[in-house]
Design a protein around this motif. Structure first.
Motif, short mmCIF file in Angstrom:
data_model
loop_
_atom_site.label_atom_id
_atom_site.label_comp_id
_atom_site.label_asym_id
_atom_site.label_seq_id
_atom_site.Cartn_x
_atom_site.Cartn_y
_atom_site.Cartn_z
N ILE A 132 -34.88 -17.20 -50.48
CA ILE A 132 -35.65 -16.10 -51.08
C ILE A 132 -35.12 -15.79 -52.47
O ILE A 132 -35.89 -15.63 -53.43
CB ILE A 132 -35.58 -14.85 -50.18
N VAL A 133 -33.80 -15.72 -52.60
CA VAL A 133 -33.18 -15.43 -53.90
C VAL A 133 -33.50 -16.53 -54.91
O VAL A 133 -33.86 -16.25 -56.06
CB VAL A 133 -31.65 -15.28 -53.73
N TYR A 148 -32.23 -8.25 -67.04
CA TYR A 148 -33.06 -7.22 -66.42
C TYR A 148 -32.25 -6.31 -65.50
O TYR A 148 -31.13 -6.64 -65.07
CB TYR A 148 -34.19 -7.86 -65.62
N ILE A 149 -32.84 -5.17 -65.21
CA ILE A 149 -32.34 -4.23 -64.20
C ILE A 149 -33.05 -4.59 -62.90
O ILE A 149 -34.27 -4.69 -62.87
CB ILE A 149 -32.65 -2.77 -64.59
N LEU A 150 -32.31 -4.80 -61.84
CA LEU A 150 -32.90 -5.19 -60.56
C LEU A 150 -33.05 -3.97 -59.66
O LEU A 150 -32.07 -3.27 -59.39
CB LEU A 150 -32.03 -6.24 -59.88
N ILE A 151 -34.29 -3.72 -59.20
CA ILE A 151 -34.57 -2.60 -58.29
C ILE A 151 -35.14 -3.17 -57.00
O ILE A 151 -36.09 -3.94 -57.02
CB ILE A 151 -35.57 -1.59 -58.90
N TYR A 163 -28.17 -11.84 -54.75
CA TYR A 163 -28.75 -12.14 -56.08
C TYR A 163 -27.80 -11.75 -57.21
O TYR A 163 -27.57 -12.54 -58.13
CB TYR A 163 -30.08 -11.38 -56.23
N VAL A 164 -27.24 -10.54 -57.14
CA VAL A 164 -26.40 -10.07 -58.25
C VAL A 164 -25.10 -10.87 -58.33
O VAL A 164 -24.48 -10.95 -59.40
CB VAL A 164 -26.09 -8.56 -58.13
N GLU A 170 -27.30 -12.13 -65.63
CA GLU A 170 -28.70 -11.75 -65.84
C GLU A 170 -28.98 -10.31 -65.44
O GLU A 170 -29.80 -9.63 -66.07
CB GLU A 170 -29.62 -12.69 -65.05
N VAL A 171 -28.32 -9.83 -64.39
CA VAL A 171 -28.59 -8.48 -63.88
C VAL A 171 -27.67 -7.47 -64.57
O VAL A 171 -26.45 -7.52 -64.43
CB VAL A 171 -28.39 -8.42 -62.36
N SER A 172 -28.28 -6.54 -65.32
CA SER A 172 -27.49 -5.56 -66.06
C SER A 172 -27.16 -4.32 -65.23
O SER A 172 -26.21 -3.60 -65.52
CB SER A 172 -28.24 -5.15 -67.33
N ALA A 173 -27.95 -4.07 -64.19
CA ALA A 173 -27.71 -2.93 -63.29
C ALA A 173 -28.53 -3.15 -62.03
O ALA A 173 -29.53 -3.87 -62.03
CB ALA A 173 -28.09 -1.61 -63.95
#
Length: 327
Positions: A132-133, A148-151, A163-164, A170-173
């Motif tokens: 999935i990831v 990007y910010i991941l929500i 993922y993080v 890539e993930v900033s928050a």
């Protein structure tokens, strides 16, 4: 003696008559059940065909693993937000609409519909966290989105933990919307458990189930056209094979997530329902997840699990404040 014989004959005749009536009732009941099943099946097929023609495309299809994944994008802000749905969400691109509307004036908002969700294809590939990831990341790479910010809502919080760690540059928050925690797992489901569900789905009874279920969007900020499209996709995607495979894979995915933690340097924000209906460990276990985080916060909301539907404005405002502090 003769009278006793006559009575015996009469009793046998009566018994045969009763048995005959009972058999007729049973046969009539079986015929009724078969006709009912046939009617449900036929109505479902006709309705599904009609709804397929009334489905209105949204977003864009991107190539992922030889298939097509639907991604909805709104807003042109300098910062990008990627939104991931909870398990079984029929049409993420539409379901997140109140939150997307609140965020899009300030951000570029990207809603990813994983395989089996919304307008995306289904897949026979196992619904492991790793798969999935990888698929979500491939979709973002296709769109050249690399910061990007991941929500994540609900079960996507479990996938996001992997993922993080896979893509820390890539993930900033990370922001969780009542996101799942590895220590509070769902009940184990096996492939044999899903067999009757497939029959239930294929015969058309899922449509009846939805008819008898209360409208989850009543009183919420969704226009009638959006609700109609969500309902069409709900009937299309409910209990589809990809989502059932995800349900079977879920227990192992929880196991895998227990070995992972958020990177200490990653800013983390949780929005949680203040009063979980099942466990009193919901808030403490989320607090445990971020005990080593250098920058983290928990916001409690008087809401249900789908808190972004009813509290979009409040959530968006807090996200702006939180991300503004990162710059």
């Amino acid at each position: 003696m003769i009278q006793s014989a006559q009575e015996a004959v009469k009793q046998r005749f009566t018994a045969k008559k009763v048995l005959h009536i009972v058999l007729k009732i049973i046969a009539a009941f079986i015929i009724f059940v078969l006709l009912f099943i046939a009617t449900v099946f036929t109505v479902n097929k006709i309705s599904s065909y009609s709804e397929q023609k009334r489905t209105e495309p949204y977003g864009q299809l991107v190539p992922v693993d030889g298939k097509q994944m639907n991604v909805f994008i709104q807003g042109e802000g300098e910062e990008t937000i990627v939104l991931l749905p909870g398990y079984g969400t029929a049409a993420p691109g539409l379901d997140f609409k109140p939150l997307v509307s609140e965020l899009s004036p300030n951000y570029k908002v990207v809603v990813v519909e994983p395989f089996g969700y919304g307008l995306s294809d289904q897949t026979s590939k196992e619904r492991t966290t790793a798969n999935i990831v990888s698929e979500i990341h491939e979709a973002l790479q296709s769109l050249r989105i690399d910061r990007y910010i991941l929500i994540a809502h609900s079960i996507s919080g479990l996938y996001s933990l992997d993922y993080v760690n896979q893509y820390p540059n890539e993930v900033s928050a990370y922001i969780g919307l009542d996101s799942s925690v590895a220590t509070l797992r769902e009940q184990k489901i096996t492939s044999s458990d899903t067999k009757p569900v497939k029959w239930f789905r294929d015969l058309g009874f899922a449509r009846i189930q939805l008819k008898l279920t209360a409208d989850a969007y009543e009183g919420l900020p969704y226009d009638e056209q959006t609700k109609e499209q969500i309902n069409i996709l709900m009937r299309k995607n409910m209990y589809n094979s990809t989502q059932l495979n995800e349900a079977v894979s879920m227990y192992a995915n929880y196991d895998a997530a227990e070995q992972q933690n958020f990177p200490a340097s990653l800013p983390v924000l949780f929005f949680l329902q203040a009063n979980h209906p099942v466990t009193d460990q919901w808030i403490p276990e989320h607090e445990q997840q971020i005990k080593d985080s250098l920058q983290s916060e928990i916001v409690l909301l008087d809401a249900d699990h789908y808190l972004y539907r009813s509290h979009a404005e409040e959530i968006a405002e807090k996200i702006r404040d939180f991300t503004g502090e990162l710059n």
